[in-house]
Design an enzyme around this catalytic site. Structure first.
Site, PDB file in Angstrom:
ATOM      1  N   GLY A 134       1.518 -55.934  -6.904  1.00  0.00           N
ATOM      2  CA  GLY A 134       1.409 -57.247  -6.270  1.00  0.00           C
ATOM      3  C   GLY A 134       2.341 -57.373  -5.088  1.00  0.00           C
ATOM      4  CB  SER A 135       2.632 -57.322  -1.897  1.00  0.00           C
ATOM      5  OG  SER A 135       1.303 -57.273  -1.416  1.00  0.00           O
ATOM      6  CB  ALA A 148       5.216 -65.352   1.275  1.00  0.00           C
ATOM      7  CG  MET A 149       7.602 -66.002  -3.134  1.00  0.00           C
ATOM      8  SD  MET A 149       8.962 -66.925  -2.417  1.00  0.00           S
ATOM      9  CE  MET A 149       8.329 -68.593  -2.593  1.00  0.00           C
ATOM     10  N   GLY A 150       7.731 -61.390  -1.938  1.00  0.00           N
ATOM     11  CA  GLY A 150       8.193 -60.027  -2.138  1.00  0.00           C
ATOM     12  C   GLY A 150       7.112 -59.136  -2.717  1.00  0.00           C
ATOM     13  CB  VAL A 164       5.397 -57.311  -8.359  1.00  0.00           C
ATOM     14  CG1 VAL A 164       5.668 -57.064  -9.837  1.00  0.00           C
ATOM     15  CG2 VAL A 164       5.847 -58.707  -7.957  1.00  0.00           C
ATOM     16  CE  LYS A 172       8.223 -61.715  -6.451  1.00  0.00           C
ATOM     17  NZ  LYS A 172       7.298 -62.790  -6.798  1.00  0.00           N
ATOM     18  CG  ASP A 222       5.539 -71.381  -4.684  1.00  0.00           C
ATOM     19  OD1 ASP A 222       4.721 -72.191  -4.196  1.00  0.00           O
ATOM     20  OD2 ASP A 222       5.451 -70.145  -4.526  1.00  0.00           O
TER      21      ASP A 222
END
Length: 542
Positions: free
Chosen positions: A21-22, A24-26, A28, A44, A146
């Site tokens: 996963g990817s 705006a927050m980073g 994974v 993450k 969020d």
């Protein structure tokens, strides 16, 4: 282009295997914990610009990481953070095999029982964070900032059934603390509260607004606000000025309980002062709706978190008596720990609740349980709090014999080959002897961890008695408390189980505990037989 992180050994422990996963927050990654024999974890990396004021941001990240770890220990509905790295700003979390709530919403219409179960679970996670955790001796409430479906992970737990966990607590706040980001809006436009989108200081009521939008979408598959474009300006206008559509307007064919529509729409109030002032208010309404018989009958195959403890014919289902012994001092046999408390017994009366009792409003014999002499664990709501409970079904005559009894509880623990707690409750009368109610808690399952955490946190539980002849309603309730020393020991065992490797079969540990249990049978029986339990049962004041 290949990812240079794949195959990398992070912190000399976590081998990165796959980008899962990817955003705006980073990013994974799925990884394996080489220290624990390859147990899967999720790593993450946060999208932080740490070139400027690096030390300040590292200190802040470390505090946020510790906060997230504490939250995950406190609630089963928050993803558990097990480790972190400061130099590269990464979290190591439990690896969850499931799907995001956003995928579920897109794929199918959610029926009412399933919606209520999921929404309540999310609410419990938020409630835990909003209530706060102790940091340096001060209770600090945590705001998510969020809340959206993609930050909710839905997994299938062998004991709880469908289990929802909230992801990414504290991360939005951490990123906003970065000086390179302070002049930008951070969040998700479609779910942001009016005060968040205006850049104002936030409190828990901002999460409540976002939760309201998400509940609306979960139930209807649509959004309550529909700006003409997906731009900041359009969403700003919608959140600040546009009146949200009602659930019935959006989905006229849905049967929506008025109480549910009222609570969701109140969450969407533009002014924070006009929304529910705590997530607890919302959770209580969802829990009450979930227990309504007409709603539960909509789909009896949809099991909620309050009635998804799996029935089994193994040792968790008690049809015979098993002995137990008190620990008169801190003792340890090879691999087996008993909770170190002096023997303590109390005279306890079984209390018949009235229809006005808050427990009576919520408990009925689950549809998925047999009508038989069994005992199982299933949490209940009591005085607006989740409380562990033993549900016991016996013949009516057997229950009546124990209207006055001595009760005793004890915990045994084995860490290897598999971490398991044996939770023992005994109810005793001189005339009829002891009734043994043991239960095994596997500390490598979400259910076992949650029940152990509840026992440690609340220091009490309830025994709920149901007669085989008339399964509903619950006939008697017996309160039981847990000594402080036992609670401390439960916390230690829970923490130690997080670092133990997972064996393939918990049954070996259960058999070892049962053997220890059998060995100490005569001691507890001798203690119980010296106690006078012939005092009359007084119904006055009940």
């Amino acid at each position: 282009m290949s990812d240079p992180n794949i195959g990398r050994l992070l912190g000399n422990r976590y081998q990165l295997q796959e980008l899962i996963g990817s955003g705006a927050m980073g990013r994974v990654y799925r990884a394996k914990d080489t220290l624990l024999g390859g147990v899967p974890v999720a790593v993450k990396f946060l999208a932080l610009s740490v070139q400027n004021e690096k030390m300040r941001l590292q200190d802040r990240f470390e505090r946020e990481a510790k906060t997230c770890a504490l939250l995950g220990q406190k609630s089963i509905h928050i993803v558990r953070v097990m480790d972190y790295g400061v130099d590269e700003a990464y979290y190591v979390m439990e690896y969850l095999q499931g799907q995001s709530l956003s995928n579920i919403i897109r794929k199918q219409q959610m029926n009412l029982p399933r919606f209520l179960s999921m929404a309540r679970q999310i609410g419990l996670g938020l409630q835990c964070a909003h209530d706060g955790i102790p940091v340096d001796g001060v209770i600090c409430p945590i705001i998510h900032r969020d809340i959206k479906p993609s930050n909710m992970m839905v997994i299938q737990d062998p004991s709880f059934g469908e289990l929802v966990k909230v992801l990414d607590f504290g991360i939005a706040k951490l990123i906003m603390s970065d000086s390179d980001h302070t002049k930008f809006y951070l969040g998700t436009l479609a779910y942001s509260s009016p005060e968040q989108i205006e850049g104002k200081e936030l409190d828990s009521r901002s999460d409540i607004y976002s939760f309201g939008i998400m509940m609306f979408e979960m139930f209807t598959g649509k959004m309550p606000l529909q700006p003409p474009t997906n731009t900041f300006g359009a969403w700003y206008k919608a959140h600040t000025f546009e009146k949200p559509r009602s659930l019935t307007q959006t989905s006229p064919n849905l049967a929506v309980p008025k109480q549910l529509e009222d609570v969701i729409m109140s969450c969407l109030a533009k002014k924070a002062s006009e929304r529910p002032q705590s997530i607890r208010e919302i959770v209580n309404i969802l829990a009450a709706l979930e227990q309504r018989q007409d709603i539960r009958n909509i789909n009896q195959d949809t099991l909620t978190i309050s009635n998804t403890v799996a029935y089994t014919d193994s040792e968790e289902t008690i049809k015979t008596n098993f002995p137990v012994v008190p620990a008169t001092e801190a003792t340890r046999k090879p691999g087996v720990w008993t909770s170190p408390i002096p023997y303590n017994n109390t005279q306890s009366e079984l209390r018949t609740y009235s229809v006005n009792d808050d427990v009576a409003q919520l408990v009925s014999w689950p549809h998925n349980k047999p009508i038989a002499d069994i005992v199982f664990i299933q949490p209940i709501y009591h005085k607006k709090n989740l409380l562990p409970a033993l549900w016991v079904m016996l013949p009516q005559e057997e229950i009546q014999k124990r209207l006055v009894c001595t009760r005793y509880n004890q915990f045994l623990f084995i860490s290897s080959p598999h971490p398991v707690v044996l939770w023992i409750t005994v109810i005793y009368t001189r005339q009829d002897g002891a009734k043994w109610l043991p239960y095994y808690l596997d500390l490598k399952t979400s259910f076992g961890q949650e029940i152990t955490r509840l026992l440690q946190h609340t220091g009490q539980y309830r025994l709920l008695f149901f007669a085989k002849e008339t399964p509903n309603p619950c006939t008697h309730i017996l309160p039981s408390s847990i000594a402080t020393a036992q609670r401390e020991r439960l916390q230690e065992w829970l923490q130690s189980s997080n670092f133990s490797s997972l064996s393939t079969d918990a049954q070996i540990s259960k058999k070892l505990l049962k053997t220890e249990y059998e060995k100490i049978k005569p001691k507890i029986l001798a203690k119980l037989e010296t106690i006078d339990t012939d005092s009359p049962f007084d119904l006055s004041g009940l």
